[in-house]
Design an enzyme around this catalytic site. Structure first.
Site, PDB file in Angstrom:
ATOM      1  N   ASP A   1      46.408  34.337  39.381  1.00  0.00           N
ATOM      2  CA  ASP A   1      45.316  34.824  38.545  1.00  0.00           C
ATOM      3  C   ASP A   1      45.626  36.275  38.185  1.00  0.00           C
ATOM      4  O   ASP A   1      45.906  37.116  39.067  1.00  0.00           O
ATOM      5  CB  ASP A   1      43.987  34.731  39.296  1.00  0.00           C
ATOM      6  CG  ASP A   1      42.804  35.043  38.401  1.00  0.00           C
ATOM      7  OD1 ASP A   1      42.392  34.122  37.622  1.00  0.00           O
ATOM      8  OD2 ASP A   1      42.324  36.182  38.410  1.00  0.00           O
TER       9      ASP A   1
ATOM     10  N   ASN B   1      41.105  42.564  28.141  1.00  0.00           N
ATOM     11  CA  ASN B   1      40.421  42.020  26.959  1.00  0.00           C
ATOM     12  C   ASN B   1      39.456  43.015  26.347  1.00  0.00           C
ATOM     13  O   ASN B   1      39.433  43.194  25.124  1.00  0.00           O
ATOM     14  CB  ASN B   1      39.637  40.765  27.352  1.00  0.00           C
ATOM     15  CG  ASN B   1      40.467  39.504  27.165  1.00  0.00           C
ATOM     16  OD1 ASN B   1      41.452  39.551  26.430  1.00  0.00           O
ATOM     17  ND2 ASN B   1      40.063  38.418  27.796  1.00  0.00           N
TER      18      ASN B   1
ATOM     19  N   HIS C   1      40.877  40.643  22.344  1.00  0.00           N
ATOM     20  CA  HIS C   1      41.300  39.288  22.765  1.00  0.00           C
ATOM     21  C   HIS C   1      42.700  38.964  22.317  1.00  0.00           C
ATOM     22  O   HIS C   1      43.428  38.263  23.017  1.00  0.00           O
ATOM     23  CB  HIS C   1      40.310  38.233  22.224  1.00  0.00           C
ATOM     24  CG  HIS C   1      39.011  38.243  22.955  1.00  0.00           C
ATOM     25  ND1 HIS C   1      38.837  37.735  24.215  1.00  0.00           N
ATOM     26  CD2 HIS C   1      37.782  38.742  22.624  1.00  0.00           C
ATOM     27  CE1 HIS C   1      37.603  37.918  24.632  1.00  0.00           C
ATOM     28  NE2 HIS C   1      36.910  38.554  23.635  1.00  0.00           N
TER      29      HIS C   1
ATOM     30  N   ASP D   1      45.400  37.504  24.637  1.00  0.00           N
ATOM     31  CA  ASP D   1      46.188  36.280  24.399  1.00  0.00           C
ATOM     32  C   ASP D   1      47.675  36.575  24.517  1.00  0.00           C
ATOM     33  O   ASP D   1      48.450  35.800  25.073  1.00  0.00           O
ATOM     34  CB  ASP D   1      45.890  35.731  22.989  1.00  0.00           C
ATOM     35  CG  ASP D   1      44.491  35.107  22.920  1.00  0.00           C
ATOM     36  OD1 ASP D   1      43.888  34.890  23.995  1.00  0.00           O
ATOM     37  OD2 ASP D   1      44.050  34.807  21.791  1.00  0.00           O
TER      38      ASP D   1
ATOM     39  N   ARG E   1      62.059  27.071  38.350  1.00  0.00           N
ATOM     40  CA  ARG E   1      63.146  26.109  38.156  1.00  0.00           C
ATOM     41  C   ARG E   1      62.707  25.034  37.165  1.00  0.00           C
ATOM     42  O   ARG E   1      61.546  24.932  36.834  1.00  0.00           O
ATOM     43  CB  ARG E   1      63.506  25.449  39.495  1.00  0.00           C
ATOM     44  CG  ARG E   1      64.043  26.434  40.536  1.00  0.00           C
ATOM     45  CD  ARG E   1      64.066  25.770  41.899  1.00  0.00           C
ATOM     46  NE  ARG E   1      62.730  25.313  42.247  1.00  0.00           N
ATOM     47  CZ  ARG E   1      62.460  24.726  43.390  1.00  0.00           C
ATOM     48  NH1 ARG E   1      63.421  24.481  44.268  1.00  0.00           N
ATOM     49  NH2 ARG E   1      61.254  24.357  43.672  1.00  0.00           N
TER      50      ARG E   1
ATOM     51  N   GLU F   1      42.663  33.169  32.805  1.00  0.00           N
ATOM     52  CA  GLU F   1      43.894  33.855  33.205  1.00  0.00           C
ATOM     53  C   GLU F   1      44.427  33.272  34.497  1.00  0.00           C
ATOM     54  O   GLU F   1      45.220  33.882  35.189  1.00  0.00           O
ATOM     55  CB  GLU F   1      43.616  35.371  33.352  1.00  0.00           C
ATOM     56  CG  GLU F   1      42.674  35.744  34.484  1.00  0.00           C
ATOM     57  CD  GLU F   1      41.189  35.663  34.104  1.00  0.00           C
ATOM     58  OE1 GLU F   1      40.866  34.938  33.126  1.00  0.00           O
ATOM     59  OE2 GLU F   1      40.362  36.256  34.787  1.00  0.00           O
TER      60      GLU F   1
END
Lengths: 290, 523
Positions: free
Chosen positions: B386, B394, B399, B403, B418, B429
């Site tokens: 997170d 933000n 935003h 993004d 991998r 997030e």
């Protein structure tokens, strides 16, 4: 196109020319009316023999109807023919019998005798009999003698054959027996001279008669008998040694054409001493009229 | 109840009906012909008998006419007259008769004198005797009598000449076997000459000398039965054999057998023809139709088989070609559908911003991963990441910047993970990493690499550098301690909470996974 028209004109010209040339000939042929005769075979034979000479001497064309035609054959046919064209009188008839005065008058005829013809007495060629007396001939025809043995022949029945034509006329077979009833009933009576020859040839025992002017065929089995030792010749007729004969004549209407008269007269003349007369042993009667 | 649902069954039914109709027609035809033949046999019997009677009558009249011709010949009469009355010389008569009448088509001819003496002709005693008997009546007669060998039809007539009877002429026609055969050929059937109930002459050679025993209108001779009928003969002398006409029933049966054979042959040929025609129709029409139906069924069941196109020679081949076109079109549509479906599926399981799998995909993926853990005895690491203080980013940068941060973090994770590791955006997030390893160390190391990488990284957005950190909570599962997804997520979430609580930007292992960590560490 021009050539076609020319051809057409040329053909027309040729046709007209040929027509003009031959039309008189056609006319003359059609205009020529020949003298014609018809009738009994025996007279026809004589005229037929003489025809060329007659045409030469008379300058007439002659037509004859006889043995080979439907018109000929027979005295009655001859008379009928003589009277067939009264408008020109250019016909004549031939008869083998003498005609009675009654008949001549009734039918308005003129008769021109040509010749006398011996009547031959016939038998089969195998028959050993060669001669008979005139009485024996009559006896056989009358039926008194019925077997050849009776006249010196084989034992064989006699087959009598007669041709008793022209019964109402005189002469002819009546020089043998006077009438038909005098002949035996047990006989054959034929209708023609040809039948006579045929019958005689058929039966070995046959016995018959015909005129000397008959034209025999080589295969006919026929023999002519002498009568009373005499042959049926002109000479024996003339001397009256041979008893059986008849008269051959030409007949015309009452008004025959000059051509017909000329022909008949010339025939009568030509027969005198002719080969024809000698061949058939006939006795010419000269130029005469009954 | 038979239902005709397919064209093939209908065709077979029609052909069968046609066959039955043909057979019935021919059988009916045979029986009609049989009846007609039997009726015709009776009719032809009468006709033949009448014909024969008529022929005999005609022969009788002809014979009478010939006798009259002889009678009326004048030359013959003359010759007979001479022979009868004058001379016994008969040769001329014989020759004449031969010449005149030798051509007459009669078997015997005789000329008799009135006293019955033979003049010319056949000297057969029986014949002459019979003629003499009949000529005594002095009138024209025809009669039939039994000659020495055959039946003889005689016509006699008296001959008169000059009203005198000179004899008789008699002509005969003999019914020899050859003539009977000729009569029979004209009428068909057979002729029997019967005398004293025995067959004296016949066109059936086996019947000669056999008894002619009538059984109704039938007789049996040898192995054959004949329908018989008498032939009327006029002027027959008493005791003269009779003529009978017969029709062989064997011949009739043979005719019927021949008719039956013909009918059978026609049935066989007709059946073969109809069946052949049916096969051809089925082959040319029904079979291609069946193929098309099979094809339709395959299509209906979801298959789209390959169907080659041919040069169409008929309507069905044209239809097949249209089917091929249709299949080709369907295949293209199917491909389009598959492609769209795949796109939809991808859209359904992928996060559109980051291109990572979304949470929905996790539901499908986990059972496979769990199976792999069980099968390969791997250690599953569930790492919940997170981004720290993402709300502030933000709020501060907007935003779009947020993004961009998310996309950058995603890219970074992919870079350090991998091929067989899965990254899923859980929402906002928050990201989840599913990874499999032989031991437990790798999971923590991998999470630490990511944390370090993002900590050290800068994100350029509109000439601004943005710094980010991430907190990670890890839960482990293995074969021996297999956990459900919910359990693992709960444990990873608890560890993440702990990392957040301890100040963020750090990696924490779930307390519930410590055992696994230590047990699997050496591996």
């Amino acid at each position: 196109m021009r050539s076609y028209k020319f051809s057409r004109y040329l053909i027309s010209l040729i046709t007209i020319t040929v027509g003009l040339v031959i039309s008189p000939q056609i006319y003359s042929i059609n205009n020529e009316v020949p003298v014609s005769g018809a009738g009994a075979h025996f007279s026809w034979t004589i005229m037929n023999d003489l025809q060329d000479k007659l045409e030469a001497t008379t300058g007439n064309k002659i037509k004859l109807f006889g043995r080979e035609s439907m018109l000929g054959a027979g005295c009655n046919a001859g008379i009928k023919h003589a009277l067939s064209k009264p408008e020109n009188g250019n016909t004549f008839g031939l008869v083998c019998c003498p005609l009675s005065n009654t008949e001549v008058d009734k039918k308005k005829l003129r008769v021109f005798p040509l010749a006398l013809e011996p009547i031959l007495i016939l038998t089969h060629s195998t028959n050993p009999v060669n001669d008979l007396s005139s009485q024996q001939v009559r006896d056989i025809f009358s039926g008194k003698i019925t077997n050849w043995k009776e006249v010196g022949g084989d034992d064989m029945a006699i087959v009598v054959v007669t041709r008793l034509h022209c019964k109402k006329r005189p002469g002819h077979w009546k020089t043998i027996l006077p009438n038909a009833k005098a002949f035996t009933q047990k006989r054959m009576n034929v209708k023609s001279a040809a039948d006579m020859v045929n019958r005689i040839s058929s039966f070995k025992g046959s016995f018959g008669h015909t005129g000397s002017a008959w034209l025999f065929n080589p295969d006919d089995k026929i023999k002519t008998l002498t009568v009373d030792g005499f042959k049926p010749t002109a000479k024996n007729l003339k001397t009256k040694n041979y008893p059986y004969y008849r008269q051959l004549s030409a007949v015309t209407s009452l008004k025959p054409s000059s051509d017909v008269l000329n022909v008949i007269t010339q025939a009568q003349k030509l027969l005198q001493g002719s080969i024809t007369a000698a061949r058939y042993e006939i006795l010419p009667l000269g130029v005469n009229e009954k | 109840m038979l239902t005709l649902t397919t064209y093939r069954s209908r065709l077979v039914t029609y052909i069968a009906a046609l066959l039955i109709f043909l057979v019935l027609t021919l059988v009916y035809s045979y029986w009609s012909t049989r009846d007609t033949l039997l009726q015709e046999a009776d009719r032809s019997m009468n006709q033949a008998t009448n014909l024969l009677t008529g022929q005999i009558e005609a022969t009788r009249n002809e014979l009478r006419r010939y006798a009259r011709i002889v009678r009326d010949d004048l030359q013959v009469k003359e010759y007979m007259f001479i022979v009868v009355n004058v001379s016994n010389e008969t040769d001329p008569l014989v020759n004449l008769y031969q010449k005149q009448f030798g051509w007459l088509p009669v078997d015997r001819s005789v000329l008799l004198k009135p006293d019955g003496e033979v003049l010319i002709g056949d000297n057969n005693a029986t014949f002459v005797d019979r003629v003499r008997r009949h000529t005594s009546t002095l009138s024209e007669r025809t009669f039939i009598f039994k000659g020495e060998q055959h039946l003889e039809l005689v016509s006699s007539t008296p001959i008169y000449y000059r009203d005198e009877l000179i004899g008789h002429v008699a002509l005969s026609y003999s019914f020899s076997p050859e003539k009977l055969l000729a009569l029979r050929n004209k009428s068909g059937g057979h002729i029997f000459v019967i005398e004293d109930e025995y067959v004296r002459a016949s066109t059936v050679s086996e019947s000669l000398g056999k008894r002619f025993h009538l059984d109704g209108a039938h007789i049996n001779i040898s192995d054959d039965s004949y329908r018989v009928q008498p032939i009327f003969m006029p002027d027959i002398d008493p005791g003269t054999p009779e003529l009978w006409f017969g029709l062989s029933e064997n011949e009739l049966i043979n005719n019927l057998t021949a008719q039956a054979r013909t009918t059978l042959m026609m049935i066989i040929i007709g059946c073969i023809s109809i069946i052949s025609l049916g096969i051809i129709v089925i082959r040319n029409f029904s079979q291609p139709l069946s193929s098309l139906m099979t094809l339709t069924e395959q299509i209906a069941s979801g298959e789209l088989p390959q169907l080659g196109k041919t040069v169409a020679k008929n309507e069905i081949e044209s239809l097949a070609n249209q089917f091929a076109d249709m299949l080709h079109s369907l295949r293209e549509k199917q491909h389009e559908i598959d492609r769209v479906h795949q796109q939809l599926e991808e859209l359904a399981t992928t996060d559109s911003l980051t291109g990572l799998y979304n949470r929905r995909y996790l539901q499908d993926l986990f059972p496979k991963i769990e199976a792999q853990v069980r099968r390969d005895d791997k250690v599953l690491g569930v790492t919940l990441c997170d981004l720290d203080n993402f709300k502030k980013i933000n709020d501060r940068y907007g935003h779009l910047a947020g993004d961009e941060c998310l996309k950058h973090f995603s890219w970074l994770m992919k870079k350090y993970l991998r091929e067989n590791d899965y990254v899923i955006r859980m929402g906002g997030e928050e990201f989840l990493i599913l990874s499999l390893a032989d031991g437990s160390n790798g999971h923590l190391t991998m999470a630490e690499k990511i944390r370090t990488a993002i900590q050290n990284d800068r994100i350029n957005f509109e000439d601004t550098e943005i710094k980010m950190t991430v907190s990670c909570g890890i839960a482990l599962s293995n074969k021996q301690n297999l956990k459900t997804l919910n359990v693992l997520l709960t444990q990873a979430d608890a560890a993440l909470y702990e990392a957040k609580s301890e100040g963020r930007n750090r990696v924490k292992l779930s307390q519930d996974s410590v055992d696994i960590f230590y047990n699997q560490q050496s591996a």
